[in-house]
Design a protein around this motif. Structure first.
Motif, PDB file in Angstrom:
ATOM      1  N   HIS A  91       2.203  -0.359  -7.951  1.00 32.87           N
ATOM      2  CA  HIS A  91       2.293  -1.062  -6.674  1.00 32.87           C
ATOM      3  C   HIS A  91       2.669  -2.517  -6.922  1.00 32.87           C
ATOM      4  O   HIS A  91       2.140  -3.160  -7.841  1.00 32.87           O
ATOM      5  CB  HIS A  91       0.960  -0.989  -5.925  1.00 32.87           C
ATOM      6  CG  HIS A  91       0.617   0.385  -5.447  1.00 32.87           C
ATOM      7  ND1 HIS A  91       0.721   0.764  -4.126  1.00 32.87           N
ATOM      8  CD2 HIS A  91       0.186   1.491  -6.115  1.00 32.87           C
ATOM      9  CE1 HIS A  91       0.355   2.033  -4.003  1.00 32.87           C
ATOM     10  NE2 HIS A  91       0.020   2.496  -5.196  1.00 32.87           N
TER      11      HIS A  91
ATOM     12  N   SER B 144       4.059   9.952   3.392  1.00 38.15           N
ATOM     13  CA  SER B 144       3.869   8.537   3.082  1.00 38.15           C
ATOM     14  C   SER B 144       4.637   8.167   1.817  1.00 38.15           C
ATOM     15  O   SER B 144       4.886   9.015   0.946  1.00 38.15           O
ATOM     16  CB  SER B 144       2.385   8.212   2.898  1.00 38.15           C
ATOM     17  OG  SER B 144       1.898   8.758   1.684  1.00 38.15           O
TER      18      SER B 144
ATOM     19  N   LYS C 190       1.244   5.346  10.645  1.00 36.46           N
ATOM     20  CA  LYS C 190       1.169   6.807  10.533  1.00 36.46           C
ATOM     21  C   LYS C 190       2.102   7.444  11.568  1.00 36.46           C
ATOM     22  O   LYS C 190       1.696   7.796  12.670  1.00 36.46           O
ATOM     23  CB  LYS C 190      -0.262   7.288  10.751  1.00 36.46           C
ATOM     24  CG  LYS C 190      -1.287   6.627   9.839  1.00 36.46           C
ATOM     25  CD  LYS C 190      -0.993   6.892   8.377  1.00 36.46           C
ATOM     26  CE  LYS C 190      -2.070   6.289   7.491  1.00 36.46           C
ATOM     27  NZ  LYS C 190      -1.747   6.419   6.048  1.00 36.46           N
TER      28      LYS C 190
ATOM     29  N   LYS D  11       0.820  -1.214   0.000  1.00 34.04           N
ATOM     30  CA  LYS D  11       0.000   0.000   0.000  1.00 34.04           C
ATOM     31  C   LYS D  11       0.853   1.262   0.000  1.00 34.04           C
ATOM     32  O   LYS D  11       0.466   2.284  -0.572  1.00 34.04           O
ATOM     33  CB  LYS D  11      -0.915  -0.001   1.224  1.00 34.04           C
ATOM     34  CG  LYS D  11      -1.943  -1.129   1.233  1.00 34.04           C
ATOM     35  CD  LYS D  11      -2.796  -1.076   2.496  1.00 34.04           C
ATOM     36  CE  LYS D  11      -3.814  -2.198   2.525  1.00 34.04           C
ATOM     37  NZ  LYS D  11      -4.642  -2.163   3.760  1.00 34.04           N
TER      38      LYS D  11
ATOM     39  N   GLU E  71       2.390  -1.396   6.478  1.00 28.73           N
ATOM     40  CA  GLU E  71       2.254  -0.537   5.297  1.00 28.73           C
ATOM     41  C   GLU E  71       1.322   0.647   5.526  1.00 28.73           C
ATOM     42  O   GLU E  71       1.106   1.448   4.611  1.00 28.73           O
ATOM     43  CB  GLU E  71       1.743  -1.357   4.110  1.00 28.73           C
ATOM     44  CG  GLU E  71       2.686  -2.475   3.694  1.00 28.73           C
ATOM     45  CD  GLU E  71       2.062  -3.392   2.659  1.00 28.73           C
ATOM     46  OE1 GLU E  71       0.880  -3.170   2.309  1.00 28.73           O
ATOM     47  OE2 GLU E  71       2.738  -4.326   2.195  1.00 28.73           O
ATOM     48  N   THR E  72       0.761   0.766   6.721  1.00 28.01           N
ATOM     49  CA  THR E  72      -0.165   1.870   7.007  1.00 28.01           C
ATOM     50  C   THR E  72       0.240   2.664   8.251  1.00 28.01           C
ATOM     51  O   THR E  72      -0.541   3.465   8.749  1.00 28.01           O
ATOM     52  CB  THR E  72      -1.603   1.331   7.194  1.00 28.01           C
ATOM     53  OG1 THR E  72      -1.627   0.427   8.302  1.00 28.01           O
ATOM     54  CG2 THR E  72      -2.090   0.622   5.939  1.00 28.01           C
TER      55      THR E  72
ATOM     56  N   GLU F  38       1.365   3.271   2.407  1.00 30.00           N
ATOM     57  CA  GLU F  38       0.732   4.350   3.164  1.00 30.00           C
ATOM     58  C   GLU F  38       1.491   4.708   4.432  1.00 30.00           C
ATOM     59  O   GLU F  38       1.119   5.657   5.139  1.00 30.00           O
ATOM     60  CB  GLU F  38      -0.711   3.954   3.522  1.00 30.00           C
ATOM     61  CG  GLU F  38      -1.606   3.807   2.291  1.00 30.00           C
ATOM     62  CD  GLU F  38      -2.989   3.292   2.645  1.00 30.00           C
ATOM     63  OE1 GLU F  38      -3.236   3.031   3.859  1.00 30.00           O
ATOM     64  OE2 GLU F  38      -3.818   3.124   1.735  1.00 30.00           O
ATOM     65  N   GLN F  39       2.565   3.946   4.748  1.00 33.11           N
ATOM     66  CA  GLN F  39       3.335   4.256   5.949  1.00 33.11           C
ATOM     67  C   GLN F  39       4.064   5.584   5.774  1.00 33.11           C
ATOM     68  O   GLN F  39       4.595   5.884   4.708  1.00 33.11           O
ATOM     69  CB  GLN F  39       4.330   3.133   6.276  1.00 33.11           C
ATOM     70  CG  GLN F  39       5.455   2.927   5.275  1.00 33.11           C
ATOM     71  CD  GLN F  39       5.099   1.985   4.156  1.00 33.11           C
ATOM     72  OE1 GLN F  39       4.008   2.012   3.619  1.00 33.11           O
ATOM     73  NE2 GLN F  39       6.061   1.138   3.769  1.00 33.11           N
ATOM     74  N   ARG F  40       4.058   6.380   6.841  1.00 32.86           N
ATOM     75  CA  ARG F  40       4.708   7.688   6.789  1.00 32.86           C
ATOM     76  C   ARG F  40       6.094   7.614   7.405  1.00 32.86           C
ATOM     77  O   ARG F  40       6.309   6.947   8.409  1.00 32.86           O
ATOM     78  CB  ARG F  40       3.875   8.733   7.527  1.00 32.86           C
ATOM     79  CG  ARG F  40       2.560   9.021   6.839  1.00 32.86           C
ATOM     80  CD  ARG F  40       1.908  10.273   7.379  1.00 32.86           C
ATOM     81  NE  ARG F  40       1.719  10.246   8.818  1.00 32.86           N
ATOM     82  CZ  ARG F  40       0.920  11.086   9.470  1.00 32.86           C
ATOM     83  NH1 ARG F  40       0.260  12.015   8.804  1.00 32.86           N
ATOM     84  NH2 ARG F  40       0.791  11.015  10.776  1.00 32.86           N
TER      85      ARG F  40
ATOM     86  N   VAL G 157       3.635   6.383  -0.691  1.00 30.81           N
ATOM     87  CA  VAL G 157       2.836   6.544  -1.905  1.00 30.81           C
ATOM     88  C   VAL G 157       2.708   8.026  -2.269  1.00 30.81           C
ATOM     89  O   VAL G 157       2.709   8.376  -3.468  1.00 30.81           O
ATOM     90  CB  VAL G 157       1.447   5.885  -1.733  1.00 30.81           C
ATOM     91  CG1 VAL G 157       0.577   6.629  -0.728  1.00 30.81           C
ATOM     92  CG2 VAL G 157       0.745   5.763  -3.073  1.00 30.81           C
ATOM     93  N   GLU G 158       2.643   8.925  -1.291  1.00 27.63           N
ATOM     94  CA  GLU G 158       2.600  10.347  -1.600  1.00 27.63           C
ATOM     95  C   GLU G 158       3.910  10.809  -2.236  1.00 27.63           C
ATOM     96  O   GLU G 158       3.914  11.643  -3.150  1.00 27.63           O
ATOM     97  CB  GLU G 158       2.330  11.174  -0.341  1.00 27.63           C
ATOM     98  CG  GLU G 158       2.221  12.671  -0.599  1.00 27.63           C
ATOM     99  CD  GLU G 158       2.031  13.505   0.650  1.00 27.63           C
ATOM    100  OE1 GLU G 158       2.055  14.742   0.536  1.00 27.63           O
ATOM    101  OE2 GLU G 158       1.868  12.930   1.737  1.00 27.63           O
TER     102      GLU G 158
ATOM    103  N   GLU H  45       3.741   9.631  -5.876  1.00 28.56           N
ATOM    104  CA  GLU H  45       2.781  10.407  -6.664  1.00 28.56           C
ATOM    105  C   GLU H  45       3.295  11.822  -6.928  1.00 28.56           C
ATOM    106  O   GLU H  45       3.096  12.371  -8.020  1.00 28.56           O
ATOM    107  CB  GLU H  45       1.434  10.437  -5.939  1.00 28.56           C
ATOM    108  CG  GLU H  45       0.727   9.079  -5.937  1.00 28.56           C
ATOM    109  CD  GLU H  45      -0.504   9.055  -5.051  1.00 28.56           C
ATOM    110  OE1 GLU H  45      -0.696  10.033  -4.281  1.00 28.56           O
ATOM    111  OE2 GLU H  45      -1.264   8.072  -5.108  1.00 28.56           O
TER     112      GLU H  45
END
Length: 399
Positions: free
Chosen positions: A326, A303, A338, A260, A335-336, A262-264, A305-306, A309
């Motif tokens: 991905h 993150s 925060k 994912k 993976e998430t 999404e981890q920061r 993914v950010e 992107e």
């Protein structure tokens, strides 16, 4: 008076020494054994941006910026006799200690590299701290770049330094527990403990600057000439996730987000990193700490993914043909997650963020657009197996 910058040939150390010298009339002595160049070559990498040798950089600082108070000394800080001579000759009032083997993946390759990393990093710091004590220089402000990696990835907000602990109804502030995830990160946990002890026993004023993941290619000073550039590594071992994604974009590969994404993670631009170190080094005598002070050298958490992107969006401005894809995550990680990390003390130091993430990426891609041949010739160092469809395992990726 003299300011000593160790690791002065490195990614952070060189532009830091340059900025300090450009802002003061004090002597600035940069010292390094040029190990980073050897380590990167050893793993088959190279800097995407060509870098001049240390003495040529110093000459360029004089010729292009009018900086005449900067000099370079080559030497190994793990040799106590060298460190003692360095301190006796220059009697620094401030030391900015950025020298280290900085790669977690390199330290994880095998026992030999783990041993080397721990010996190199810990011995250098101990030699400097004991050298200050034994040479009568305990009023020297000792500033070290450790790492936010000493904190691990807790589920609660990370404090800027200590943590409050309660037991039996009593409360006290204690050093944050070492939760490092690599043999490299553990060296910085040990360094933090050793610096705290040196402050307690010797009275040395110490600033422990826990540096986030640093990205970028330029500072105000390095923009002036190719001879002033700092290095830019993009391989698995010495390139951070931001730099590897930028290299993939410059080579028209998709940006490889594992899972994912999404981890920061905590980040700071090279410009913001150098500014903080320079301000600490050049602070007025009244502003020098008398204590052991921790700074979280972070401007924001982003993150994965950010990151991808944003790089994908900025890459379109340079006509790079890339995309975000991905892939199945080959690593065990949340993976998430925060991450939250306090940075009030550091932001108060620099005043405000000097470079946005987007502008930092533009700097990087502008630089890489001039050196795509150097990147493409080493694509095996940054393109993972999920793209190359090879059978060998994906090396561990550094943050």
């Amino acid at each position: 008076m003299t300011i000593l910058v160790t690791g002065g040939d490195g990614y952070i150390g060189w532009p830091t020494a340059l900025r300090i010298a450009d802002r003061t009339d004090q002597r600035v002595v940069s010292v390094d054994d040029c190990g980073r160049r050897r380590w990167v070559e050893e793993v088959g990498g190279q800097s995407a941006v060509p870098v001049a040798d240390p003495n040529e950089r110093v000459a360029a600082a004089r010729d292009r910026l009018g900086v005449s108070n900067l000099s370079f000394v080559e030497g190994d800080l793990t040799e106590k006799s060298f460190v003692d001579e360095l301190l006796r000759v220059h009697e620094p009032k401030t030391i900015v200690h950025t020298a280290a083997q900085p790669s977690a993946p390199y330290s994880q390759i095998n026992g030999e590299r783990a041993n080397y990393t721990q010996h190199n990093n810990l011995q250098s710091t101990r030699n400097l701290l004991w050298g200050l004590e034994e040479n009568g220089l305990t009023d020297t402000h000792f500033i070290e770049t450790t790492t936010t990696g000493v904190y691990g990835a807790p589920e609660f907000p990370i404090p800027e330094g200590g943590a409050t602990m309660e037991n039996g109804g009593e409360r006290d502030e204690v050093p944050f527990p070492a939760m490092a995830g690599s043999w490299y990160h553990l060296t910085k946990s040990h360094d933090a403990a050793n610096m705290r002890l040196a402050h307690k026993q010797f009275g040395i004023p110490i600033s422990d600057v826990r540096t986030a993941i640093v990205y970028g290619t330029e500072t105000e000073e390095t923009r002036d000439s190719d001879r002033l550039k700092t290095r830019f590594d993009f391989d698995y071992y010495f390139g951070t996730v931001v730099h590897r994604f930028c290299a993939q974009a410059a080579a028209d590969y998709p940006l490889t987000v594992y899972g994912k994404g999404e981890q920061r993670k905590p980040f700071a631009s090279l410009e913001d990193t150098v500014e903080g170190l320079a301000r600490l080094a050049l602070g007025d005598a009244d502003d020098r700490p008398e204590d052991f002070v921790v700074y979280n050298q972070v401007t924001r958490a982003i993150s994965i993914v950010e990151i991808a992107e944003t790089i994908d969006e900025v890459a379109s401005e340079f006509d790079f043909d890339t995309s975000v894809e991905h892939f199945e995550n080959p690593r065990e990680e949340n993976e998430t997650h925060k991450m939250e990390i306090e940075n009030d003390r550091y932001m108060s130091l620099i005043g405000e963020q000097r470079q946005s993430f987007e502008d930092g990426i533009r700097d990087v891609l502008q630089a890489l657009s001039r050196h795509t041949d150097r990147i493409e010739s080493h694509e095996d160092r940054f393109v993972p197996d999920v793209i190359r469809d090879e059978t060998e395992s994906v090396p561990a990726q550094s943050d």
